[in-house]
Structures are given as structure tokens and as C-alpha cells.
Design an enzyme around this catalytic site. Sequence first.
Site, PDB file in Angstrom:
ATOM      1  N   HIS A  26     -20.225   9.460   2.094  1.00 21.43           N
ATOM      2  CA  HIS A  26     -20.488   8.176   2.746  1.00 21.43           C
ATOM      3  C   HIS A  26     -22.012   7.941   2.785  1.00 21.43           C
ATOM      4  O   HIS A  26     -22.761   8.846   3.162  1.00 21.43           O
ATOM      5  CB  HIS A  26     -19.922   8.186   4.167  1.00 21.43           C
ATOM      6  CG  HIS A  26     -20.096   6.875   4.855  1.00 21.43           C
ATOM      7  ND1 HIS A  26     -19.303   5.773   4.566  1.00 21.43           N
ATOM      8  CD2 HIS A  26     -20.993   6.466   5.788  1.00 21.43           C
ATOM      9  CE1 HIS A  26     -19.708   4.754   5.300  1.00 21.43           C
ATOM     10  NE2 HIS A  26     -20.727   5.149   6.038  1.00 21.43           N
ATOM     11  N   ASN A  71     -15.033  13.395   1.411  1.00 21.73           N
ATOM     12  CA  ASN A  71     -15.519  12.048   1.111  1.00 21.73           C
ATOM     13  C   ASN A  71     -17.042  12.024   1.212  1.00 21.73           C
ATOM     14  O   ASN A  71     -17.632  12.782   1.967  1.00 21.73           O
ATOM     15  CB  ASN A  71     -14.935  11.063   2.138  1.00 21.73           C
ATOM     16  CG  ASN A  71     -15.402   9.643   1.922  1.00 21.73           C
ATOM     17  OD1 ASN A  71     -15.395   9.132   0.794  1.00 21.73           O
ATOM     18  ND2 ASN A  71     -15.820   8.973   2.982  1.00 21.73           N
ATOM     19  N   LYS A 109       0.830  -1.212   0.000  1.00 20.82           N
ATOM     20  CA  LYS A 109       0.000   0.000   0.000  1.00 20.82           C
ATOM     21  C   LYS A 109       0.863   1.260   0.000  1.00 20.82           C
ATOM     22  O   LYS A 109       0.520   2.261  -0.638  1.00 20.82           O
ATOM     23  CB  LYS A 109      -0.948  -0.015   1.196  1.00 20.82           C
ATOM     24  CG  LYS A 109      -1.967   1.101   1.089  1.00 20.82           C
ATOM     25  CD  LYS A 109      -3.060   1.052   2.111  1.00 20.82           C
ATOM     26  CE  LYS A 109      -3.927   2.297   1.940  1.00 20.82           C
ATOM     27  NZ  LYS A 109      -4.735   2.622   3.073  1.00 20.82           N
TER      28      LYS A 109
HETATM   29  C1  GRF Z   1     -21.677   5.618  -3.042  1.00 17.24           C
HETATM   30  O1  GRF Z   1     -22.786   5.117  -2.367  1.00 17.24           O
HETATM   31  C2  GRF Z   1     -20.746   6.347  -2.110  1.00 17.24           C
HETATM   32  O2  GRF Z   1     -21.402   7.004  -1.076  1.00 17.24           O
HETATM   33  C3  GRF Z   1     -19.933   5.210  -1.533  1.00 17.24           C
HETATM   34  O3  GRF Z   1     -19.739   4.319  -2.614  1.00 17.24           O
HETATM   35  C4  GRF Z   1     -20.787   4.496  -3.568  1.00 17.24           C
HETATM   36  C5  GRF Z   1     -20.125   4.836  -4.858  1.00 17.24           C
HETATM   37  O4  GRF Z   1     -21.028   4.931  -5.919  1.00 17.24           O
HETATM   38  N1  GRF Z   1     -18.720   5.694  -0.925  1.00 17.24           N
HETATM   39  P1  GRF Z   1     -20.574   5.580  -7.296  1.00 17.24           P
HETATM   40  O5  GRF Z   1     -19.271   4.901  -7.712  1.00 17.24           O
HETATM   41  O6  GRF Z   1     -20.382   7.051  -7.074  1.00 17.24           O
HETATM   42  O7  GRF Z   1     -21.682   5.290  -8.243  1.00 17.24           O
END
Ligand code: GRF
Length: 207
Positions: free
Chosen positions: A112, A110, A68
Site C-alpha cells: 500500500h 499487500n 463479485k
Molecule cells: C502501487 O503504488 C501499489 O502500492 C498500489 O498500486 C500501485 C500499483 O502499481 N497498491 P504497479 O501496478 O505495481 O505499477
Amino acid sequence: MVTIKRIIVLGSGRGSNFQALIDAERKNLFPGRIITFITDNPNAHAIERARKGEIPFFIIDFSLFHNKNQYEEKLLETMLSCAPDLIVLAGYMRIVGEKIVKQFKNHLINIHPALLPSFPGLNAQLQAIEYGVRITGCTIHFVTEEMDAGPIILQKEVYVDENENVESLAEKILAFEHKCLPYAVKLFCEDRLIINDRHVKILPRVS
Ligand code: GRF
């Protein structure tokens, strides 16, 4: 005066949030430009979106690195070479390492799919269903060393219906993600977010 912000988007898969940002930029919804998309996954559908949107992209294939640290060195080098003002993690499925978080402190956000601090980490929608909550939602927050725990910019609630399943809930939350993320980017680009410890103050719009 607000300057046009240089934005990098990081994603690992489908990229629907990335698409929401591309669409918002096209509509001039925020004073920013997505200068680059970066993915750790060579099979991410988001790459196709970058191509279509004519956004330069880098594929930094995680599986080609020994560890990583090496991967993150490359990621950091790539990001620095783009001189970003803002980095958006939009479905980026890795925990960002300390060095990158420190380098871009207060410039890294980010999204979430839950109301943090509830249900951090993977499968947030499944966690919500299993717990039996009536309300969940999405959160946009600044990224700190601790996963899904940085200062919160925006949250939007979503009701969990009787007989809700993970797919239906994810879809409902996603519709709000696509609105909240561009709005959070707009607030950042307009210099309207003031971070004070855990608290993010949103300044009123200057007309
Ligand atoms: C979304 O639900 C985001 O909140 C989470 O992963 C998903 C990604 O979806 N972290 P996308 O790739 O933006 O369609």
C-alpha cells in the site's frame, strides 16, 4: 531447511511491483518462484510483463461475471489449483473477499502506498498531499478481512517536499515499493515472519 515457495502475484494494471518481483526472482534474491500471475483486467500492462518473463498467467475478467461472488469463486478455484505458499497483491485494485482471505490467512500480503493506518483505500498519495503530511511512505502487510488493516511487515518513510504533486510523490514512493516488496517476499520465503496478533516479528537470518 527452507523450501522454495510457490508464489502467485495478483495485479490489475501497470505491474511495476510485479516486475520488481520478477527481477528479484531472476537474481535469486528470495527462495521462491512466481508460478502464476493473475489479473482481473484484460488490458493490464502487467500481462505483457508476465509474457516477457515467461510466467504463466490467468486473465479472470471481472466484467464477465454476474457479481463479485462468482468472480471470487473463479479466482479462488484458480489460486487453489496453483497450490501457492504465498499470494502477493501487487497493485490489485479490488478488495479481496472474506472467503479468500480466510483460505489464505497469513499467506496473503499487500503493498500500500502510504504509512498505514494513515490513508487506506484508493488514492493514498492524493490523500497524503491533501492532508498536508510531511512524511508518508509505503507499507507491506498481511491481508485480513478489514481493508488495509492487517499486521504490518515492513514500512518505509518518504518525505513530502514543498510543492510536491501526486505524480511526483507516487513516483518517489514507488521506488521504495520496488525495494520493500521483494524484501518482504524474501522474509516470508525464508520463514522469518512470525505473526502474533497484530504484531509481526522478523526473525534474524540463519547463516
Ligand atoms: C502501487 O503504488 C501499489 O502500492 C498500489 O498500486 C500501485 C500499483 O502499481 N497498491 P504497479 O501496478 O505495481 O505499477
